[in-house]
Design a protein around this motif. Structure first.
Motif, PDB file in Angstrom:
ATOM      1  N   GLY A 284     -35.705  -5.750 -58.248  1.00 30.62           N
ATOM      2  CA  GLY A 284     -35.168  -5.589 -57.054  1.00 30.62           C
ATOM      3  C   GLY A 284     -35.152  -4.268 -56.551  1.00 30.62           C
ATOM      4  O   GLY A 284     -35.728  -4.073 -55.248  1.00 30.62           O
ATOM      5  N   VAL A 285     -34.777  -3.288 -57.421  1.00 33.64           N
ATOM      6  CA  VAL A 285     -35.020  -1.822 -56.772  1.00 33.64           C
ATOM      7  C   VAL A 285     -36.159  -1.472 -56.750  1.00 33.64           C
ATOM      8  O   VAL A 285     -36.638  -0.966 -55.753  1.00 33.64           O
ATOM      9  N   ILE A 286     -36.941  -1.605 -57.722  1.00 34.83           N
ATOM     10  CA  ILE A 286     -38.398  -1.041 -57.658  1.00 34.83           C
ATOM     11  C   ILE A 286     -39.220  -1.821 -56.559  1.00 34.83           C
ATOM     12  O   ILE A 286     -39.847  -1.241 -55.897  1.00 34.83           O
ATOM     13  N   THR A 287     -39.311  -3.144 -56.416  1.00 31.32           N
ATOM     14  CA  THR A 287     -40.194  -3.725 -55.670  1.00 31.32           C
ATOM     15  C   THR A 287     -39.507  -3.645 -54.021  1.00 31.32           C
ATOM     16  O   THR A 287     -40.463  -3.539 -53.389  1.00 31.32           O
ATOM     17  N   THR A 288     -38.275  -3.362 -53.890  1.00 36.26           N
ATOM     18  CA  THR A 288     -37.994  -3.304 -52.600  1.00 36.26           C
ATOM     19  C   THR A 288     -38.044  -1.668 -51.876  1.00 36.26           C
ATOM     20  O   THR A 288     -38.674  -1.780 -50.765  1.00 36.26           O
ATOM     21  N   VAL A 289     -38.079  -0.749 -52.853  1.00 38.39           N
ATOM     22  CA  VAL A 289     -38.307   0.813 -52.429  1.00 38.39           C
ATOM     23  C   VAL A 289     -39.562   1.088 -52.768  1.00 38.39           C
ATOM     24  O   VAL A 289     -40.449   1.614 -52.049  1.00 38.39           O
ATOM     25  N   LEU A 290     -39.992   1.132 -54.079  1.00 40.74           N
ATOM     26  CA  LEU A 290     -41.148   1.682 -54.520  1.00 40.74           C
ATOM     27  C   LEU A 290     -42.434   1.211 -53.945  1.00 40.74           C
ATOM     28  O   LEU A 290     -43.352   1.696 -53.879  1.00 40.74           O
ATOM     29  N   THR A 291     -42.722  -0.165 -53.998  1.00 41.16           N
ATOM     30  CA  THR A 291     -43.698  -0.828 -53.532  1.00 41.16           C
ATOM     31  C   THR A 291     -44.104  -0.326 -52.351  1.00 41.16           C
ATOM     32  O   THR A 291     -45.367   0.046 -52.121  1.00 41.16           O
ATOM     33  N   PRO A 292     -43.449  -0.557 -51.194  1.00 42.18           N
ATOM     34  CA  PRO A 292     -43.722   0.001 -50.018  1.00 42.18           C
ATOM     35  C   PRO A 292     -44.273   1.545 -49.658  1.00 42.18           C
ATOM     36  O   PRO A 292     -45.146   2.108 -49.253  1.00 42.18           O
ATOM     37  N   VAL A 293     -43.519   2.156 -50.566  1.00 45.09           N
ATOM     38  CA  VAL A 293     -43.896   3.713 -50.737  1.00 45.09           C
ATOM     39  C   VAL A 293     -45.244   3.897 -51.278  1.00 45.09           C
ATOM     40  O   VAL A 293     -45.777   4.842 -50.756  1.00 45.09           O
ATOM     41  N   LEU A 294     -45.384   3.410 -52.576  1.00 45.20           N
ATOM     42  CA  LEU A 294     -46.639   3.633 -53.053  1.00 45.20           C
ATOM     43  C   LEU A 294     -47.936   2.883 -52.156  1.00 45.20           C
ATOM     44  O   LEU A 294     -48.996   3.765 -51.964  1.00 45.20           O
ATOM     45  N   ALA A 295     -47.435   2.051 -51.430  1.00 47.38           N
ATOM     46  CA  ALA A 295     -48.700   1.303 -50.566  1.00 47.38           C
ATOM     47  C   ALA A 295     -48.878   2.231 -49.416  1.00 47.38           C
ATOM     48  O   ALA A 295     -49.969   2.366 -49.124  1.00 47.38           O
ATOM     49  N   LEU A 296     -47.850   2.929 -48.846  1.00 45.77           N
ATOM     50  CA  LEU A 296     -48.132   3.687 -47.726  1.00 45.77           C
ATOM     51  C   LEU A 296     -48.871   4.967 -48.227  1.00 45.77           C
ATOM     52  O   LEU A 296     -49.936   5.499 -47.631  1.00 45.77           O
ATOM     53  N   ALA A 297     -48.598   5.442 -49.479  1.00 45.78           N
ATOM     54  CA  ALA A 297     -49.292   6.843 -49.825  1.00 45.78           C
ATOM     55  C   ALA A 297     -50.661   6.388 -50.310  1.00 45.78           C
ATOM     56  O   ALA A 297     -51.568   7.363 -49.890  1.00 45.78           O
ATOM     57  N   TYR A 298     -51.046   5.318 -50.890  1.00 47.36           N
ATOM     58  CA  TYR A 298     -52.313   4.893 -51.006  1.00 47.36           C
ATOM     59  C   TYR A 298     -53.413   4.723 -49.650  1.00 47.36           C
ATOM     60  O   TYR A 298     -54.288   5.238 -49.770  1.00 47.36           O
ATOM     61  N   VAL A 299     -52.662   4.174 -48.634  1.00 45.54           N
ATOM     62  CA  VAL A 299     -53.228   3.956 -47.370  1.00 45.54           C
ATOM     63  C   VAL A 299     -53.493   5.354 -46.834  1.00 45.54           C
ATOM     64  O   VAL A 299     -54.745   5.609 -46.233  1.00 45.54           O
ATOM     65  N   LYS A 300     -52.578   6.463 -47.162  1.00 41.51           N
ATOM     66  CA  LYS A 300     -52.915   7.693 -46.593  1.00 41.51           C
ATOM     67  C   LYS A 300     -53.597   8.504 -47.374  1.00 41.51           C
ATOM     68  O   LYS A 300     -53.883   9.826 -47.230  1.00 41.51           O
ATOM     69  N   LYS A 301     -54.213   7.958 -48.577  1.00 44.45           N
ATOM     70  CA  LYS A 301     -54.879   8.798 -49.821  1.00 44.45           C
ATOM     71  C   LYS A 301     -54.068   9.885 -50.114  1.00 44.45           C
ATOM     72  O   LYS A 301     -54.913  10.722 -50.704  1.00 44.45           O
ATOM     73  N   GLU A 302     -52.737   9.779 -50.382  1.00 47.65           N
ATOM     74  CA  GLU A 302     -52.164  10.676 -51.092  1.00 47.65           C
ATOM     75  C   GLU A 302     -51.919  10.328 -52.336  1.00 47.65           C
ATOM     76  O   GLU A 302     -50.893   9.883 -52.791  1.00 47.65           O
ATOM     77  N   ILE A 303     -52.964  10.438 -53.229  1.00 47.60           N
ATOM     78  CA  ILE A 303     -53.063   9.912 -54.599  1.00 47.60           C
ATOM     79  C   ILE A 303     -51.986  10.693 -55.516  1.00 47.60           C
ATOM     80  O   ILE A 303     -50.990  10.016 -56.462  1.00 47.60           O
TER      81      ILE A 303
END
Length: 516
Positions: A284-303
């Motif tokens: 619940g904690v990881i998929t709620t917060v981390l998933t959107p953050v990582l997805a947005l970082a990848y879209v912005k190419k901030e690897i």
């Protein structure tokens, strides 16, 4: 207000706030388990309740699990590309499709429950089958309620409304406890059905109301044109193979355990509940917060930022769950005795549950690794790689279970589960971000060493002092001493290995937050 601002000031503080709420939910859920042990023990009625819930869960996971898992990440992608009005259309079309599919399968399940009963419990007697068939019919409507609630909760999370679904869920579990206390002595196992429906319907209404109040969202039935549901479906398609394999494994596990002695399903379930509660909290904690953050970082190419954020979560999660893993591996007999041994629960079931719990305890740490690093693969859209890893591991797990369940009995399932999680998590770390592979592997090995050191030192302590404690009060003191020892030794290792989180520990325990 300052406290609220604190828990919204960074992603890790959001996770901390969510973790606190989910921890409170876990405590309440554990109390529900205690009440189940007191009122129902390992009876055939409880076996039927478990299997009925598992059947509903398997159907939801096979039909909608991949969509649920990828919804937040895809929703963030679409939010960056489309207007709010178009995003609502995409979402409503998806929910309409979910409703249509759920209704069709609900009718099928209601009128042909014997097909599922035979698949999940071929070892049940005719009397047990009758109870199971009735339980399946009672639980059919929950299929639709649970799935729609999941999607609407994900929408709230995608708009950074992280706390509300879990706060409301906490109060629905509390209501669940109250209903059980009053109804279980009167109507038995069916009190679980009533409490489940009241809680889930209430949560559904509250989540929808929050979407309406905060974002003026109103659900409208919208014919699910392919152009509208395609982004969600195509993004989740590779996961369907994963889910088919994982849910097939669950069906086989339940079918095999139904062929063992009466109560085996409940024994396995009680042991697994101890690991499921913290694992569900982590998910619940990881998929709620981390998933959107990582997805947005990848879209912005901030690897680099994506990897840094992943490692922060990995360290934070590991430092939280290593003590829990150690407690379940060192003190399983004491934990089971304190939590379950009351009422209808028989003392003879303590030992088998303790043996199983020791394995599931180890799996908590390994599953934490799996949960974190699966998100970095999802964020990078490496869905096919994730699929190959999971298919291979679950194939081995199924072969192990079918081949060796007569040798290891109920221990077959936790052993194969831990082995599978280890293979999957290791491969996810290896293939997570190729250019950062050495860094990821180095930190993973470090935390395995920390776990082994904590287990070795504290198990030795346990063996040297256990004979001095007896009775309920003595067991409580023993558990308390070992828990304190585990936490102190972990803090020592944090400073010894110069882990980044030692700065946070310094602020908590050292005067004026002196640095080390």
């Amino acid at each position: 207000m300052k406290l609220l601002n604190f828990f919204y000031s960074s992603n890790r503080r959001i996770s901390l706030g969510l973790g606190i709420i989910k921890f409170l939910k876990t405590i309440l859920s554990l109390f529900v388990v205690m009440l189940s042990a007191k009122f129902f023990g390992t009876s055939e009625e409880r076996d039927a309740w478990i299997l009925g819930g598992v059947i509903i869960s398997v159907i939801i996971q096979v039909l909608f699990g991949p969509i649920n898992e990828t919804f937040r990440a895809k929703y963030v992608h679409l939010r960056e590309e489309y207007s709010k009005e178009d995003l609502v259309k995409y979402t409503d079309a998806l929910i309409t499709l979910v409703l249509l599919v759920a209704v069709i399968f609900s009718f099928f399940l209601f009128f042909t429950p014997n097909i599922f009963a035979q698949a999940f419990a071929p070892g049940f007697s005719k009397e047990q089958q009758v109870v199971l068939l009735l339980m399946i019919k009672f639980l059919v409507p929950s299929l639709l309620i649970i799935e729609v609630t999941d999607i609407w909760s994900s929408m709230l999370n995608a708009y950074n409304s992280f706390y509300l679904p879990d706060i409301f869920s906490f109060f629905t579990i509390l209501l669940n406890v109250v209903i059980l206390i009053f109804l279980a002595p009167i109507i038995g196992i069916y009190s679980l059905v009533i409490s489940s429906y009241i809680s889930s319907i209430l949560l559904l209404v509250i989540v929808y109301r929050q979407l309406y109040l905060k974002f003026a969202y109103r659900f409208k039935v919208l014919w699910p044109k392919w152009s509208l549901v395609k982004p969600f479906i195509l993004f989740s398609v590779p996961f369907y193979i994963n889910y088919i394999f994982s849910q097939t494994d669950i069906v086989i596990e339940k079918a095999l355990s139904s062929k063992m002695s009466q109560g085996s399903i409940s024994i396995l379930d009680y042991a697994k509940k101890f690991s499921d509660l913290p694992i569900n909290m982590l998910i619940g904690v990881i998929t709620t917060v981390l998933t959107p953050v990582l997805a947005l970082a990848y879209v912005k190419k901030e690897i680099v930022n994506m990897v840094d954020e992943t490692q922060r979560y990995f360290r934070m999660i590991s430092l939280v769950i290593i003590p829990l893993t150690a407690v379940f591996m060192i003190l399983p007999h004491e934990i089971v005795t304190l939590v379950l041994l009351r009422g209808a629960f028989k003392a003879e079931n303590v030992e088998p549950i303790s043996s199983i719990l020791r394995w599931y305890g180890l799996g908590i740490f390994i599953t934490g690794i799996y949960i974190v690093y699966s998100q970095i693969l999802i964020a990078q859209k490496k869905i096919h790689l994730l699929t190959y890893i999971i298919i291979g591991a679950y194939t081995l797990k199924i072969i192990f279970n079918v081949s060796l369940f007569r040798v290891f009995n109920l221990l077959t399932f936790p052993i194969s589960w831990v082995t599978t999680q280890f293979i999957i998590s290791s491969l996810m770390v290896y293939f997570g971000v190729v250019e950062q592979r050495q860094r990821l592997i180095k930190e993973l090995i470090l935390f395995y060493i920390i776990l082994l050191l904590i287990l070795g030192v504290n198990y030795s302590l346990y063996l040297s002092i256990q004979d001095y404690f007896s009775g309920t009060f003595g067991i409580i003191i023993l558990v308390f001493l070992i828990c304190i020892s585990i936490l102190i030794f972990e803090i020592i290792l944090i400073f010894l290995f110069k882990i980044e989180e030692r700065k946070f520990v310094s602020k908590l325990f050292l005067p004026n937050g002196k640095k080390n």
